[in-house]
Scaffold this motif. Structure first.
Motif, mmCIF file in Angstrom:
data_model
loop_
_atom_site.group_PDB
_atom_site.id
_atom_site.type_symbol
_atom_site.label_atom_id
_atom_site.label_comp_id
_atom_site.label_asym_id
_atom_site.label_seq_id
_atom_site.Cartn_x
_atom_site.Cartn_y
_atom_site.Cartn_z
ATOM 1 N N MET A 40 -14.705 -14.572 3.809
ATOM 2 C CA MET A 40 -15.881 -13.744 4.056
ATOM 3 C C MET A 40 -16.973 -14.581 4.705
ATOM 4 O O MET A 40 -17.245 -15.694 4.267
ATOM 5 N N ALA A 41 -17.582 -14.036 5.741
ATOM 6 C CA ALA A 41 -18.620 -14.775 6.446
ATOM 7 C C ALA A 41 -19.924 -14.761 5.651
ATOM 8 O O ALA A 41 -20.225 -13.797 4.941
ATOM 9 N N ASN A 42 -20.677 -15.850 5.770
ATOM 10 C CA ASN A 42 -22.006 -15.884 5.171
ATOM 11 C C ASN A 42 -22.939 -15.025 6.004
ATOM 12 O O ASN A 42 -22.943 -15.099 7.232
ATOM 13 N N THR A 43 -23.741 -14.206 5.343
ATOM 14 C CA THR A 43 -24.641 -13.306 6.046
ATOM 15 C C THR A 43 -25.992 -13.272 5.342
ATOM 16 O O THR A 43 -26.112 -13.672 4.181
ATOM 17 N N GLY A 44 -26.998 -12.800 6.051
ATOM 18 C CA GLY A 44 -28.322 -12.663 5.463
ATOM 19 C C GLY A 44 -29.055 -11.492 6.073
ATOM 20 O O GLY A 44 -28.696 -10.997 7.142
ATOM 21 N N SER A 45 -30.085 -11.029 5.382
ATOM 22 C CA SER A 45 -30.895 -9.917 5.889
ATOM 23 C C SER A 45 -32.336 -10.102 5.450
ATOM 24 O O SER A 45 -32.620 -10.850 4.505
ATOM 25 N N GLY A 46 -33.234 -9.425 6.146
ATOM 26 C CA GLY A 46 -34.642 -9.478 5.785
ATOM 27 C C GLY A 46 -35.506 -9.850 6.965
ATOM 28 O O GLY A 46 -35.012 -10.082 8.071
ATOM 29 N N PRO A 47 -36.816 -9.915 6.767
ATOM 30 C CA PRO A 47 -37.735 -10.192 7.874
ATOM 31 C C PRO A 47 -37.604 -11.619 8.403
ATOM 32 O O PRO A 47 -37.291 -12.542 7.656
ATOM 33 N N GLY A 48 -37.841 -11.766 9.716
ATOM 34 C CA GLY A 48 -37.825 -13.086 10.329
ATOM 35 C C GLY A 48 -36.431 -13.540 10.717
ATOM 36 O O GLY A 48 -35.438 -12.837 10.504
ATOM 37 N N PRO A 49 -36.325 -14.753 11.270
ATOM 38 C CA PRO A 49 -35.026 -15.251 11.724
ATOM 39 C C PRO A 49 -34.086 -15.554 10.566
ATOM 40 O O PRO A 49 -34.506 -15.963 9.483
ATOM 41 N N ILE A 50 -32.788 -15.345 10.827
ATOM 42 C CA ILE A 50 -31.721 -15.642 9.865
ATOM 43 C C ILE A 50 -30.796 -16.663 10.529
ATOM 44 O O ILE A 50 -30.373 -16.478 11.666
ATOM 45 N N THR A 51 -30.473 -17.749 9.830
ATOM 46 C CA THR A 51 -29.653 -18.803 10.408
ATOM 47 C C THR A 51 -28.175 -18.414 10.402
ATOM 48 O O THR A 51 -27.783 -17.439 9.756
ATOM 49 N N PRO A 52 -27.311 -19.200 11.103
ATOM 50 C CA PRO A 52 -25.884 -18.862 11.134
ATOM 51 C C PRO A 52 -25.224 -18.792 9.761
ATOM 52 O O PRO A 52 -24.229 -18.080 9.586
ATOM 53 N N ASP A 53 -25.757 -19.522 8.774
ATOM 54 C CA ASP A 53 -25.146 -19.462 7.441
ATOM 55 C C ASP A 53 -25.795 -18.412 6.550
ATOM 56 O O ASP A 53 -25.537 -18.359 5.349
ATOM 57 N N GLY A 54 -26.651 -17.567 7.137
ATOM 58 C CA GLY A 54 -27.253 -16.473 6.383
ATOM 59 C C GLY A 54 -28.571 -16.796 5.721
ATOM 60 O O GLY A 54 -29.122 -15.961 4.994
ATOM 61 N N SER A 55 -29.126 -17.980 5.968
ATOM 62 C CA SER A 55 -30.377 -18.380 5.320
ATOM 63 C C SER A 55 -31.587 -17.732 6.000
ATOM 64 O O SER A 55 -31.764 -17.877 7.206
ATOM 65 N N PRO A 56 -32.449 -17.040 5.247
ATOM 66 C CA PRO A 56 -33.663 -16.458 5.815
ATOM 67 C C PRO A 56 -34.757 -17.527 5.947
ATOM 68 O O PRO A 56 -35.232 -18.066 4.946
ATOM 69 N N VAL A 57 -35.122 -17.834 7.171
ATOM 70 C CA VAL A 57 -36.030 -18.955 7.444
ATOM 71 C C VAL A 57 -37.388 -18.743 6.779
ATOM 72 O O VAL A 57 -37.947 -19.667 6.173
ATOM 73 N N ASP A 58 -37.933 -17.536 6.876
ATOM 74 C CA ASP A 58 -39.260 -17.295 6.309
ATOM 75 C C ASP A 58 -39.268 -17.451 4.794
ATOM 76 O O ASP A 58 -40.250 -17.929 4.210
#
Length: 233
Positions: free
Chosen positions: A1-19
């Motif tokens: 399963m791929a790492n994913t992320g959601s939410g405001p601002g940029p999301i990195t390739p591993d799903g980390s929300p930068v903000d």
């Protein structure tokens, strides 16, 4: 399963929300580094993110080279030399007093990637230097359950879902909130490693599991086998 992320601002390739990571404060990591690194020594921080740990290390006088694959993350790092690269592909032709790899990267479900990550640590640490790894011990995986987490001021971190999708392989989703109106999610997979598994993986790149540095055993000191390390401050 791929790492994913959601939410405001940029999301990195591993799903980390930068903000979200930008509002987190450093925990005990700077003190852990100081235990095994000479004053003013060199530190290679692998997977530095937005500099949550980088900045206090710089303030303590360490010479930090901060590595991350996300340009959005690196753009927020101050006071350190930055390198945009995937950790498993890094080759700087330099060695450091301490190499640190946080965020449980070593628990990747891809065995080849784990070997490459640890090989990066091994080829960048000085003889007698320290390799600091943050990992998720086997017993910590066994305690995972929906609803667990912590609150730190305006920040709430909660495990929203977790499933053992195959023997020793877990898939989890974390929910992060900041204040009353910001919500992010981050989904990832994690391999349950035993102490013997970790020791064997380290030995494969000619590192030795020396000891655990925290009571919860999430921070590991590995060495090259030569004399050195002890520096408690």
């Amino acid at each position: 399963m791929a790492n994913t992320g959601s939410g405001p601002g940029p999301i990195t390739p591993d799903g980390s929300p930068v903000d979200f990571y930008s509002v987190l404060k450093a925990g005990d990591e700077p003190g852990i580094v100081a235990q095994v690194t000479p004053p003013g020594g060199s530190v290679l921080e692998l997977g530095c993110g937005v500099g949550r740990v980088t900045h206090p290390l710089v303030e303590r006088g360490f010479q930090v080279v901060a590595v991350d694959e996300s340009p959005e993350m690196l753009a927020r790092v101050r006071g350190a030399e930055t390198v945009l690269a995937r950790v498993e592909e890094l080759r700087l032709d330099r060695r450091f007093d301490t190499v640190m790899m946080a965020s449980q990267l070593v628990n990747t479900v891809d065995d080849a990637v784990r070997h490459a990550l640890l090989a990066t640590c091994a080829r960048h640490v000085k003889p007698g230097g320290a390799v600091l790894l943050q990992w998720m011990p086997a017993e910590a995986h066994d305690r995972w359950h929906v609803g667990m987490g912590r609150v730190d001021g305006d920040v709430t971190i909660t495990m929203g879902a977790v499933e053992e999708v195959s023997p020793g392989i877990f898939h989890a989703t974390m929910r992060y909130t900041y204040g009353d109106d910001k919500l992010w999610t981050q989904s990832f997979s994690s391999r349950r490693l035993t102490d013997d598994d970790l020791a064997a993986d380290l030995a494969a790149v000619r590192l030795r599991l020396d000891r655990f540095l925290t009571e919860d055993r999430t921070w590991v000191l590995a060495t090259t086998g030569e004399e050195a390390v002890p520096f408690t401050s």
